[in-house]
Design a protein around this motif. Structure first.
Motif, PDB file in Angstrom:
ATOM      1  N   UNK A 314      33.250  70.907  42.156  1.00  0.00           N
ATOM      2  CA  UNK A 314      33.364  70.492  43.565  1.00  0.00           C
ATOM      3  C   UNK A 314      33.265  68.974  43.693  1.00  0.00           C
ATOM      4  N   UNK A 315      32.319  68.374  42.965  1.00  0.00           N
ATOM      5  CA  UNK A 315      32.155  66.913  43.088  1.00  0.00           C
ATOM      6  C   UNK A 315      33.413  66.201  42.585  1.00  0.00           C
ATOM      7  N   UNK A 316      33.996  66.715  41.510  1.00  0.00           N
ATOM      8  CA  UNK A 316      35.208  66.077  40.975  1.00  0.00           C
ATOM      9  C   UNK A 316      36.397  66.281  41.914  1.00  0.00           C
ATOM     10  N   UNK A 317      36.433  67.436  42.588  1.00  0.00           N
ATOM     11  CA  UNK A 317      37.507  67.657  43.568  1.00  0.00           C
ATOM     12  C   UNK A 317      37.381  66.656  44.709  1.00  0.00           C
ATOM     13  N   UNK A 326      23.355  66.398  41.790  1.00  0.00           N
ATOM     14  CA  UNK A 326      23.831  67.553  42.572  1.00  0.00           C
ATOM     15  C   UNK A 326      24.000  68.790  41.685  1.00  0.00           C
ATOM     16  N   UNK A 327      24.485  68.552  40.474  1.00  0.00           N
ATOM     17  CA  UNK A 327      24.621  69.674  39.537  1.00  0.00           C
ATOM     18  C   UNK A 327      23.231  70.259  39.262  1.00  0.00           C
ATOM     19  N   UNK A 441      28.616  70.696  50.152  1.00  0.00           N
ATOM     20  CA  UNK A 441      28.195  69.922  51.328  1.00  0.00           C
ATOM     21  C   UNK A 441      27.134  68.878  50.944  1.00  0.00           C
ATOM     22  N   UNK A 442      26.127  69.294  50.176  1.00  0.00           N
ATOM     23  CA  UNK A 442      25.074  68.339  49.790  1.00  0.00           C
ATOM     24  C   UNK A 442      25.647  67.136  49.027  1.00  0.00           C
ATOM     25  N   UNK A 443      26.498  67.360  48.003  1.00  0.00           N
ATOM     26  CA  UNK A 443      27.076  66.185  47.332  1.00  0.00           C
ATOM     27  C   UNK A 443      27.861  65.305  48.294  1.00  0.00           C
ATOM     28  N   UNK A 444      28.595  65.934  49.226  1.00  0.00           N
ATOM     29  CA  UNK A 444      29.418  65.162  50.147  1.00  0.00           C
ATOM     30  C   UNK A 444      28.541  64.319  51.076  1.00  0.00           C
ATOM     31  N   UNK A 445      27.404  64.894  51.514  1.00  0.00           N
ATOM     32  CA  UNK A 445      26.527  64.155  52.425  1.00  0.00           C
ATOM     33  C   UNK A 445      25.909  62.922  51.765  1.00  0.00           C
TER      34      UNK A 445
END
Ligand code: SF4
Length: 575
Positions: A314-317, A326-327, A441-445
């Motif tokens: 998700x983070x790479x996307x 986050x991982x 969501x958490x990584x994005x925030x």
């Protein structure tokens, strides 16, 4: 050793329908609920029904109260009248195929025909059929007795629905030779015929056959009889504890089939026991891998690795470079919540996954400690990123912990939903939401104060992916869940519709990846990750066609699709 489970093993339509009717009865009909005779020949199911307040009545009393269920076998008309006279309300769970035979007999008896019923004299279905034959009903279970019957001007021949098809063929030949004017109705249920035919063909390709079901279950006995007649070592057992592992260890191919009243979790347990035997017999490195796989699954470490891999993807996307915290949060959160849920939810596991239930029972303290440490470490890591991620994770942890707790006080006992878990399908939906938030969501925030479209797209991909995984496990556990009263999505929708829904979600999942990558809303990794929904789609189809049997290997394979997402992401990042 290769193990095959017959496609036709387990509950037939009539028995499944009766079990579902009785489980629904306490909420829909006047209590107390009872069954006229034991519902199925399975002591565990009967104990469970007793715990739910559903009793068994073997003799019709003068006065009764509440509701009584007539089993799939049906009853003679006078028994039904007497139940009504005694004051019971009746739920008629007679199998529609048995009703068809009763109707044939009744119609012909009224026209003066004699009825010859080919079946077991003591079987309740046969007793029910005989009740419709009037004065001229005869039950026969062998060719010699057939010859002793009087010659009738007009007679019909019918079979008990679970009769041996080969024997009924002989009866047909006998009638053709001696009384060609008798009317013959082949009333053997096609579910029985298919089950028996499969045992025949299985017997050709295996070294030993295990027939699972009650020792007094007529249709199970017949399956064992057919297997023995085919010359194969046959073991008719009721539970995995009766397996003769020593004798079976030399077999290269083992077939498993089960009677029409055998719950699928019993067959699954037997499969799992044999699966373990299979691996403990192999070379030490093979055994080592199996032991590690099993330990990773039981302790939820593999699921946690999967969550980490999904978060990494998700983070790479989303193009987030600082992915490591986050991982870690995803892994720790999922590890902690899954252990807590396994610790508090072992009731259904007793049936669906006894291995897991006993593992959690034995190591309660250690696992609870591990869950607390993982949960605490996850929160601390979230705090290092910021207050908002910490608060979100904290709220999600509280929600996860309160999932099995009774939130509504006892005085509101009439409320149907007093715990979050009481809400139909809640587990599957909440797991998917929690994974989705923690992995995307958490990584994005951490890089943006709002939730952009790209995050919403990645969230829907991650969430739907986890939803399919959890709902698929619910499909495997349907019978055990139903027995303990869990209302999962497959129970609400039915297996076929649930599978269709999951496949549709996977197709949408694939579409999200392709379109989002094509429009540069997410990174080009999206193209490579399309392998994941395809992988899961293939696993679902393989299970649907019985190529993959429920056991450690299937569970491991399904969880592996998250790891696959991680591996693809790593390869994409490197190259
Ligand atoms: S074996 Fe066939 S007839 Fe008998 S209960 Fe099952 S589905 Fe009905």
């Amino acid at each position: 050793m290769k193990i095959l489970i017959a496609k036709t093993a387990g509950f037939c339509m009539g028995v499944r329908r009766a079990v579902e009717m009785v489980l629904d009865a306490p909420n829909k009909h006047e209590n107390p609920i009872s069954t006229y005779g034991p519902l199925i020949h399975n002591p565990q199911v009967l104990n469970l029904l007793e715990q739910k307040g559903i009793s068994v009545i073997n003799e019709i009393p003068d006065h009764g109260s509440g509701t009584i269920l007539i089993r799939a076998h049906g009853v003679p008309p006078n028994a039904r009248d007497n139940l009504e006279k005694a004051g019971f309300k009746i739920i008629d769970a007679t199998c529609p195929r048995v009703i068809k035979v009763q109707t044939i007999i009744h119609k012909h008896a009224e026209q003066g025909y004699a009825s010859i019923i080919i079946g077991d004299k003591d079987h309740p279905e046969v007793a029910g059929l005989l009740g419709y034959a009037g004065e001229k009903g005869y039950v026969v279970d062998n060719l010699i007795d057939l010859d002793f019957l009087p010659a009738f001007d007009r007679a019909i021949i019918v079979a008990q629905t679970t009769q041996n098809t080969l024997f009924f063929e002989k009866v047909k030949n006998w009638a053709g030779r001696k009384f060609p004017h008798y009317k013959i109705f082949d009333t053997i249920c096609d579910s029985t015929a298919k089950r028996q035919a499969e045992v025949h063909s299985m017997a050709d390709s295996v070294d030993a056959l295990i027939v699972v079901g009650g020792q007094n279950s007529g249709n199970t006995q017949r399956l064992a009889e057919i297997a023995r007649q085919a010359g194969k070592p046959t073991y008719h057992i009721e539970a995995e504890s009766e397996l003769d592992l020593k004798a079976l260890s030399s077999a290269r191919y083992i077939g498993i089939t089960a009677g029409a009243s055998t719950p699928n979790w019993i067959t699954k347990r037997i499969y799992r026991t044999l699966e373990t035997l299979h691996f403990t017999k192999r070379q030490s490195w093979y055994r080592f891998i199996f032991t590690i796989q099993r330990a990773f699954l039981l302790t939820n470490i593999y699921v946690s690795i999967g969550a980490g891999c999904l978060c990494y993807a998700c983070t790479k996307l989303l193009g987030i470079t600082d992915y490591f915290p986050h991982v870690l949060i995803s892994m720790l959160y999922v590890q902690s919540m899954h252990i807590f849920n396994n610790l508090t939810g072992t009731k259904a596991d007793r049936y669906n996954d006894p291995d897991r239930a006993s593992f959690y029972n034995k190591n309660k303290v250690l696992l609870a400690l591990l869950a607390f440490i993982a949960g605490g470490a996850g929160l601390m890591t979230a705090y290092t990123i910021g207050l908002v991620p910490f608060l979100i994770l904290f709220a999600m942890s509280i929600m996860g912990l309160s999932y099995n707790l009774t939130l509504v006080p006892k005085r509101f006992a009439r409320l149907r939903y007093r715990r979050i878990r009481d809400m139909p399908g809640s587990k599957t939906v909440l797991i998917a939401m929690a994974w989705g938030i923690v992995t995307s969501v958490l990584p994005s925030l951490s890089v943006s104060k709002s939730i952009p479209l790209s995050t919403a797209l990645v969230l829907s991909w991650s969430l739907s992916f986890v939803f399919v995984r959890s709902a698929f496990f619910d499909i495997l556990d349907m019978q055990g869940d139903r027995i303990v009263g869990k209302e999962t999505i497959p129970i609400l929708l039915g297996e076929e519709r649930a599978l269709r829904l999951l496949k549709s979600i996977l197709i949408i999942n694939l579409g999200i990846l392709l379109l989002s990558s094509s429009f540069h809303l997410i990174s080009s990794l999206g193209f490579a990750l399309t392998i994941c929904p395809i992988f899961l789609f293939v696993a679902l189809s393989a299970h649907e066609r019985s190529y993959m049997l429920p056991g450690f290997r299937l569970e491991f394979l399904v969880e592996t699709h998250f790891v696959l997402a991680g591996v693809i992401t790593l390869a994409w990042s490197l190259f």
